[in-house]
Design an enzyme around this catalytic site. Sequence first.
Site, PDB file in Angstrom:
ATOM      1  N   ARG A  60       0.829  -1.210   0.000  1.00  0.00           N
ATOM      2  CA  ARG A  60       0.000   0.000   0.000  1.00  0.00           C
ATOM      3  C   ARG A  60       0.867   1.265   0.000  1.00  0.00           C
ATOM      4  NH1 ARG A  60      -2.151   1.773   4.682  1.00  0.00           N
ATOM      5  NH2 ARG A  60      -2.508  -0.323   5.464  1.00  0.00           N
ATOM      6  N   TYR A 124     -14.029  18.757 -14.599  1.00  0.00           N
ATOM      7  CA  TYR A 124     -14.382  17.353 -14.801  1.00  0.00           C
ATOM      8  C   TYR A 124     -15.575  17.042 -13.884  1.00  0.00           C
ATOM      9  CZ  TYR A 124     -13.974  12.287 -14.524  1.00  0.00           C
ATOM     10  OH  TYR A 124     -14.228  10.945 -14.541  1.00  0.00           O
ATOM     11  N   ASP A 198      -5.037  20.467 -12.587  1.00  0.00           N
ATOM     12  CA  ASP A 198      -5.348  19.182 -13.225  1.00  0.00           C
ATOM     13  C   ASP A 198      -4.800  19.272 -14.653  1.00  0.00           C
ATOM     14  OD1 ASP A 198      -6.522  17.033 -14.576  1.00  0.00           O
ATOM     15  OD2 ASP A 198      -8.358  17.116 -13.385  1.00  0.00           O
ATOM     16  N   LYS A 223      -5.857   8.483 -18.730  1.00  0.00           N
ATOM     17  CA  LYS A 223      -6.040   9.131 -20.022  1.00  0.00           C
ATOM     18  C   LYS A 223      -4.743   9.097 -20.845  1.00  0.00           C
ATOM     19  CE  LYS A 223      -9.968   9.747 -17.969  1.00  0.00           C
ATOM     20  NZ  LYS A 223     -10.340  10.947 -17.227  1.00  0.00           N
TER      21      LYS A 223
HETATM   22  C1  LIG Z   1     -10.884  11.300 -15.958  1.00  0.00           C
HETATM   23  C2  LIG Z   1     -10.572  12.583 -15.306  1.00  0.00           C
HETATM   24  C3  LIG Z   1     -10.462  12.692 -13.906  1.00  0.00           C
HETATM   25  C4  LIG Z   1     -10.771  11.533 -12.983  1.00  0.00           C
HETATM   26  O1  LIG Z   1      -9.833  10.512 -13.117  1.00  0.00           O
HETATM   27  P1  LIG Z   1     -10.155   8.947 -12.858  1.00  0.00           P
HETATM   28  O2  LIG Z   1      -8.882   8.287 -13.248  1.00  0.00           O
HETATM   29  O3  LIG Z   1     -11.331   8.575 -13.691  1.00  0.00           O
HETATM   30  O4  LIG Z   1     -10.458   8.816 -11.405  1.00  0.00           O
HETATM   31  C5  LIG Z   1     -10.094  13.916 -13.384  1.00  0.00           C
HETATM   32  N1  LIG Z   1      -9.855  14.985 -14.161  1.00  0.00           N
HETATM   33  C6  LIG Z   1      -9.960  14.917 -15.505  1.00  0.00           C
HETATM   34  C7  LIG Z   1      -9.679  16.131 -16.312  1.00  0.00           C
HETATM   35  C8  LIG Z   1     -10.314  13.725 -16.122  1.00  0.00           C
HETATM   36  O5  LIG Z   1     -10.428  13.682 -17.456  1.00  0.00           O
END
Ligand SMILES: *Cc1c(COP(=O)(O)O)cnc(C)c1O
Length: 408
Positions: A60, A124, A198, A223
């Site tokens: 962990r 998001y 982000d 992504k």
């Molecule tokens: C997909 C996404 C998230 C969340 O991420 P997860 O891996 O699905 O938890 C946060 N911010 C953006 C811009 C995203 O595209």
Amino acid sequence: MNTKNNNTSFDTLCIHGGFEMEQHHAHQTPIYASSTFIFDSAQHAVDLFTGKEHGYIYGRFGNPTIEQTENKIAALETFLLNNGNGEPLQAKAILHASGMAAFTTLFLSQLKQGDTILSHYSLYGGTQEMMDKVLPLCGVNIVLVDCKDINVLEEELKTNKSIQLIHLETPANPTIQCVDIAAICKLARQYNIKVSVDNTFATPYLQQPFKYGADFIIHSTTKFLNGHGTAIGGVLIGTDVELMNTKVTKHHRLLGGNSNAFDAFLLNNGIKTLALRMDRHCSNAQKTAEFLAAHPKVAFVNYLGLATHPDYLIAKQQMKNGGALLSFELKGGLEAGVSFLNKVQLCTHAVSLGTCDTLISHPASTTHTGVARELRLKSGITDGLIRMSVGLENVEDIIRDIENAIHY
Ligand SMILES: *Cc1c(COP(=O)(O)O)cnc(C)c1O
């Protein structure tokens, strides 16, 4: 390879960054599928737990597959950047089970009851819902303002003394809006407030928020960093290494949103082609956006590589290229959009983004169903808006598929 070597190029760092050869000289970072690690002696256990010696304790907390991937990401986000004293900027990355898990660690380690997060209103869907529905239960308040207007932001900072963190998403999902990271960080510093960005849509190849003064960067590694749609993951990176190693690490370990060796392995391999992929994503998206913009049945297109995008200049200032994401609306609104989604054949109708293949989705009925309609419209997510994550296929095939699907 010394990943701190600033003479390396970004694309080379994507491949070699973070790699450390293990005892059997495996060429690829192995999947360390082990939940715990053996202590040499009682003293060794003490030294590992007190941090006197570097090593692995329990899955962990981390493992070599995870750590090499974290080091690669930290190297990319700090590539060619210096701290105020002309030394290479240091950062620590902590891999998580998802982007949302990385947010949980960030928010709960940086905020306490009575504090406020200030953010822009195009976010998001999951981040927005977490701020609306989960954080208030911990006594953390959310204020959403138009962060593109620096005066509005300053007014808010002047009057609301509980603001402890500004969270930015730029470019933002799914309207592809951008905010000026450098201007906001400069203002935040005057008020002694931290800024998190982000960077999921841009990746460090297109934008390095640390260059403009951000304190934390978040990615959904699900992504573009993974790039192949094979694993959910997230990362939190911070330049205050001491803070990351203490308070943030403590929260990461205790909240339990850890990554695992297999997902880290997939991520590590995915990042190796990041630069190549992003170049192709951007050129395909640019051509697709130009095609859509010229089409008589298209009402509007949001793409940062088009001079018609309201944030074209901010994007030019802080991003290397327009990215892979675009959104558009057909003149027939919702009805035409639904018909389009049902007719595409090459483009995949699915949520998520950043994979090799082109993904299209309808935010109003999927990712943003949890967001109140009024707020959704305010952030530019109209009922018929279609989002595209333009993939790496031959762009002529992508355009042909869109063209066929538009003729409803
Ligand atoms: C997909 C996404 C998230 C969340 O991420 P997860 O891996 O699905 O938890 C946060 N911010 C953006 C811009 C995203 O595209």
